[in-house]
Design a protein around this motif. Structure first.
Motif, short mmCIF file in Angstrom:
data_model
loop_
_atom_site.label_atom_id
_atom_site.label_comp_id
_atom_site.label_asym_id
_atom_site.label_seq_id
_atom_site.Cartn_x
_atom_site.Cartn_y
_atom_site.Cartn_z
N GLU A 1 -6.23 -81.83 57.96
CA GLU A 1 -5.29 -80.70 58.05
C GLU A 1 -5.05 -80.32 59.51
OE1 GLU A 1 -3.45 -79.15 55.83
OE2 GLU A 1 -4.30 -79.88 53.95
N LEU A 2 -6.09 -80.35 60.33
CA LEU A 2 -5.91 -80.04 61.76
C LEU A 2 -4.98 -81.05 62.42
CD1 LEU A 2 -9.57 -79.05 62.67
CD2 LEU A 2 -7.56 -77.54 62.79
N VAL A 3 -5.19 -82.33 62.12
CA VAL A 3 -4.32 -83.38 62.68
C VAL A 3 -2.89 -83.18 62.20
CG1 VAL A 3 -3.84 -85.86 62.65
CG2 VAL A 3 -6.17 -85.04 63.02
N GLY A 4 -2.75 -82.84 60.93
CA GLY A 4 -1.43 -82.69 60.33
C GLY A 4 -0.62 -81.51 60.83
N THR A 5 -1.22 -80.60 61.56
CA THR A 5 -0.47 -79.44 62.05
C THR A 5 0.54 -79.83 63.12
OG1 THR A 5 -2.07 -78.92 63.80
CG2 THR A 5 -2.37 -77.83 61.63
N GLY A 6 0.26 -80.92 63.85
CA GLY A 6 1.13 -81.30 64.96
C GLY A 6 0.90 -80.46 66.21
N ASP A 7 0.02 -79.49 66.14
CA ASP A 7 -0.29 -78.62 67.27
C ASP A 7 -1.32 -79.32 68.15
OD1 ASP A 7 -2.01 -76.60 68.69
OD2 ASP A 7 -0.52 -75.22 67.84
N PRO A 8 -1.02 -79.53 69.44
CA PRO A 8 -1.94 -80.27 70.31
C PRO A 8 -3.34 -79.63 70.42
CG PRO A 8 0.08 -79.71 71.50
CD PRO A 8 0.20 -79.14 70.14
#
Length: 192
Positions: A166-173
């Motif tokens: 989910e963290l990876v999927g946010t697209g937020d660096p």
């Protein structure tokens, strides 16, 4: 006929004698009924003592559940409020985090509706994320979310693999960097 002596623990509870209770009670052996009375007591210092005893009872990370249902029992004792003080609320958030990784997810109190200091809100957000990483899909990016994730450990998550995904999927660096940190700390990609 003689009258049996009064139970000093019950008397102390009735008198709200936190000092005597703190000296006499042991987190590992305190009966669940007594813990339940403490965490729901109207006197704040007794509630705090009860929550502290619950926290001590669940403090060992990944400890085997020696009593079969001990952690489930402790989870059922948690009040369904966010607490009446910031300190009480922090203890509750920590207990929900600790129990959430070992037991089926308990329903969290409505912490978002409560007027809580920033530090306490971050602790509750962390608890929510570790129990249900899908929260990342709707939680706005910003300092509270970044701090909640940064203060998290994969071992505390119910599903570490989902949290990282989910963290990876946010697209937020920032959140993607946290995903990498969590993956590294938990043993690398083989665990996920």
């Amino acid at each position: 006929m003689t009258t049996p002596p009064d139970d000093p623990i019950s008397d102390a509870l009735d008198r709200a004698d936190a000092g005597l209770l703190a000296r006499r009670l042991d987190a590992r052996t305190c009966p669940p009924e007594l813990l339940g009375r403490l965490v729901r007591h109207p006197v704040p210092r007794l509630r705090h003592l009860g929550l502290t005893l619950l926290a001590e009872r669940t403090a060992t990370p990944n400890a085997p559940d020696a009593d079969g249902g001990q952690l489930a029992l402790v989870a059922r004792l948690l009040p369904d409020t966010v607490g009446s003080s910031p300190e009480e609320s922090l203890l509750l958030a920590g207990l929900h985090t600790r129990l959430g990784s070992r037991e089926p997810r308990t329903r969290l109190p409505d912490w978002r509706a409560a007027a809580l200091p920033a530090r306490v809100r971050i602790a509750w957000l962390r608890t929510e994320l570790l129990g249900d990483p899908a929260v990342l899909r709707t939680e706005p990016a910003g300092e509270p979310l970044y701090r909640a994730v940064h203060e998290s450990a994969a071992a505390d998550a119910r599903r570490p693999d989902r949290l990282v995904a989910e963290l990876v999927g946010t697209g937020d660096p920032v959140l993607q960097a946290e995903a990498l940190r969590l993956a590294r700390l938990s043993g690398g990609p083989g665990r996920f």
